[in-house]
Structures are given as structure tokens and as C-alpha cells.
Design an enzyme around this catalytic site. Structure first.
Site, PDB file in Angstrom:
ATOM      1  N   THR A  55      51.155 -86.964   3.070  1.00  0.00           N
ATOM      2  CA  THR A  55      49.870 -87.125   2.379  1.00  0.00           C
ATOM      3  C   THR A  55      50.124 -87.777   1.034  1.00  0.00           C
ATOM      4  O   THR A  55      51.042 -87.393   0.315  1.00  0.00           O
ATOM      5  CB  THR A  55      49.195 -85.756   2.172  1.00  0.00           C
ATOM      6  N   ARG A  76      44.217 -81.085   8.193  1.00  0.00           N
ATOM      7  CA  ARG A  76      44.730 -81.671   9.430  1.00  0.00           C
ATOM      8  C   ARG A  76      44.361 -80.822  10.649  1.00  0.00           C
ATOM      9  O   ARG A  76      43.990 -81.354  11.703  1.00  0.00           O
ATOM     10  CB  ARG A  76      46.246 -81.850   9.325  1.00  0.00           C
ATOM     11  N   ILE A  95      51.362 -80.788  -1.876  1.00  0.00           N
ATOM     12  CA  ILE A  95      50.675 -81.504  -0.803  1.00  0.00           C
ATOM     13  C   ILE A  95      51.736 -81.949   0.198  1.00  0.00           C
ATOM     14  O   ILE A  95      52.918 -82.057  -0.146  1.00  0.00           O
ATOM     15  CB  ILE A  95      49.852 -82.710  -1.312  1.00  0.00           C
ATOM     16  N   ASP A  96      51.324 -82.203   1.432  1.00  0.00           N
ATOM     17  CA  ASP A  96      52.269 -82.553   2.483  1.00  0.00           C
ATOM     18  C   ASP A  96      53.033 -83.833   2.150  1.00  0.00           C
ATOM     19  O   ASP A  96      52.524 -84.711   1.442  1.00  0.00           O
ATOM     20  CB  ASP A  96      51.541 -82.754   3.816  1.00  0.00           C
ATOM     21  N   ARG A  97      54.224 -83.941   2.710  1.00  0.00           N
ATOM     22  CA  ARG A  97      55.079 -85.100   2.460  1.00  0.00           C
ATOM     23  C   ARG A  97      54.372 -86.417   2.803  1.00  0.00           C
ATOM     24  O   ARG A  97      54.459 -87.389   2.051  1.00  0.00           O
ATOM     25  CB  ARG A  97      56.365 -84.964   3.288  1.00  0.00           C
TER      26      ARG A  97
END
Length: 313
Positions: A148, A243, A144-146
Site C-alpha cells: 500500500t 482489502r 500500512i501494508d508493504r
């Protein structure tokens, strides 16, 4: 410049480690060693399986004994091991929301990358390995994104990794995120099907007819004056998918530094928000060993809850 020489190791291959190529196995055993050096020592015959030379594509079998040769490294090539006394590393221990012999589930804080690289000394996986030095195997199941926060699955056995990743490929894993978006989300907008194309230079993702098929399902959770709390469920797993799909509909996520709206950030900043409001809140999947149906939820951090409380008033 000083050199460091590792020690020779002999590794017994069990059923959990069987099936993987020797080059991939060596990359896991020698995590700080350049890939070019690993292929060189395999080619020169320094890596042995059952005392015999093998090629890089050899697949390990249960009962094999692998000789991992000593290698010389310059000290500058050694990656810094995260210190478990650092606050950011130590706090991850309290973020573990589920653990058994097969896997570990982390409620990852916002701002923590899932792995090191691109100027980062370490990420969540390196920190977990430092916290669990006795663990023979710890690998990310997904990413998962940093910025998030929320659920991150980590496998503790290779068999668990294969089983869980197969579920992701077959789209049998159900993931649910909470996101605070700009404006009034229309109740009629329940699914976004829009192909996504990633720019490999700057990693910016855009809706593009030449991109990969991407689908996200949405549901309204709560409406505010100038914002909406939505539930987003990605069916496909593209980079920055939620996003970009929310931006595409005209409702970017609060505090999104790539796809957001600065005016919305200023508005939500007044109620205490200072991070991306995207949280991986729930996941449903089959346990990799028992096939039991798992339904795991991760609470939002108190800061996000306070933002919602202030928006209500």
C-alpha cells in the site's frame, strides 16, 4: 567470530522521555541488542539510574541520568544500517510531504515495508533514521501494508507519539484511501460491518463471527466498464481491513496477491498496472503540540493516474 563492544553512554532524561519504563527505554537505545540481553544487564545492575540499581518496571522521571552500559555483540548480530546512497533510501527524502519538530509525514512508495524484518534488511523507519542521524527519536505512529502506498506518520518526540497514538485509539483520526476494485460497486453499499479474524500462522485475515469488530465506510469516486474507483475510510484499524472488506462484498482490489482475483489483475495489467491499487490519500488529525486541525493529502504516483486515464478510454 569477531566481537564488537559498544561504548558506555549517559543519557539525561527530559520531559519528553519521562514516563516510559526503563526496559522499553533500553530497547530503544540498544536497537540491535537482543531483548534477553537487555533484561540481563538490567537484572545484573549494569543499567543505573542516578547511579542506583533499578528494576525493569522502573518508570523514568525528568532529570534522571541513565547509564547505558557497554555490551558485547557478535558481528553477525549487528543489523546492517541502510546506506543513504542507495536509491531506495535516498528517494524517501523526496517522499516527505510534511515535517516539523514533532512529526514527519511520508508518502510511502508501494513495495517499501514500514520496518525491517521477515527477511527485509530495512524498511521506511530504518531508512528515515539513516537519513536523519541527528534525530534522537523517530518512531512509527501507525502502520500500512508493504504494497500500500501513501500517508505514514512518524513521531519525532515521545510526547508526539503518545498524543497521536491516543487519537488513533480514540478513533478521532480520519483516514481516506483510494482503491480500484473489480466490477460495479453499488452506491447503496456505504458501510461494511464485518468482524475480522487473523490466522496467526499465515497472517491471512477472514470475515469470521469470532473475529474483532471491524467497520469500513465506502464512497464511489468514479465508475469504469469493469471496475470502480472507491474511497475507503477504515473506522477500526484491523490488519488488511480494507482489502478483506472489499473482497467480502465481491469487489476485490486490483493486484491484491492475497485477496484478489487473477482475472482482474490480467485486465488491469493491460492498462499498465503492476502493483496493489490501494493508496492512503488523506488523513485528518489534531497536531500533537498545537492541537491545530491537520488535513494532509498525498498524491498518487503517476503510474496509478495513468491507469485511470487508460480505463477512461
Amino acid at each position: 567470530m569477531n566481537e564488537i563492544k559498544t561504548k558506555v553512554q549517559y543519557v539525561d532524561i527530559d520531559t519528553d522521555m519521562a514516563g516510559q519504563r526503563i526496559d522499553n527505554f533500553m530497547r530503544n537505545q540498544l536497537k540491535n541488542v537482543p531483548k534477553s540481553l537487555i533484561y540481563r544487564i538490567i537484572r545484573k545492575g549494569e543499567v543505573r539510574v542516578n547511579k542506583k540499581r533499578i528494576k525493569a518496571e522502573y518508570k523514568l522521571q525528568a532529570g534522571d541520568i541513565v547509564r547505558v552500559p557497554p555490551v558485547k555483540l557478535e558481528e553477525t548480530e549487528q543489523k546492517e544500517v541502510p546506506n543513504t546512497k542507495l536509491n531506495k533510501v535516498a528517494e524517501l527524502e523526496s517522499c516527505i510531504i510534511y515535517e516539523d519538530d514533532h512529526m514527519l509525514i511520508l508518502n510511502k512508495p508501494s513495495g517499501t515495508a514500514v520496518h525491517g524484518g521477515s527477511g527485509l534488511k530495512f524498511g521506511a523507519i530504518e531508512a528515515l533514521r539513516a537519513l536523519r542521524p541527528e534525530a534522537r527519536f523517530l518512531e512509527l505512529v501507525h502502520r500500512i501494508d508493504r504494497d500500500t502506498s501513501g500517508i505514514l506518520l512518524v513521531a519525532k518526540k515521545r510526547s508526539a507519539l503518545r498524543h497521536l497514538q491516543a487519537q488513533f485509539r480514540e478513533k478521532t483520526v480520519q483516514k481516506y484511501y483510494f482503491a480500484l476494485v473489480l466490477g460495479q460497486w453499488k452506491s447503496s453499499c456505504r458501510v461494511v460491518n464485518a468482524p475480522l479474524l487473523k490466522n496467526e500462522v499465515n497472517s491471512i485475515v477472514r470475515v469470521n463471527p469470532n473475529g474483532k469488530a471491524s467497520e469500513t465506510r465506502f464512497k464511489i469516486i468514479e465508475k469504469f466498464v469493469d471496475a470502480t474507483l472507491i474511497q475507503a475510510s477504515p473506522i477500526t484499524g484491523r490488519t488488511h481491513q480494507i482489502r478483506v472488506h472489499t473482497q467480502y462484498t465481491g469487489h476485490p482490489i486490483a493486484w491484491d496477491d492475497r485477496y484478489g482475483d487473477r482475472r482482474f489483475d490480467a485486465y488491469t495489467g493491460k492498462v499498465g498496472l503492476d502493483r496493489l491499487f490501494l493508496h492512503a490519500a488523506n488523513i485528518k488529525f489534531a497536531h500533537p503540540a498545537t492541537e491545530e486541525k491537520m488535513d494532509i493529502s498525498a498524491p498518487m504516483e503517476a503510474k496509478l493516474e495513468k491507469v485511470l486515464q487508460k480505463l477512461r478510454t
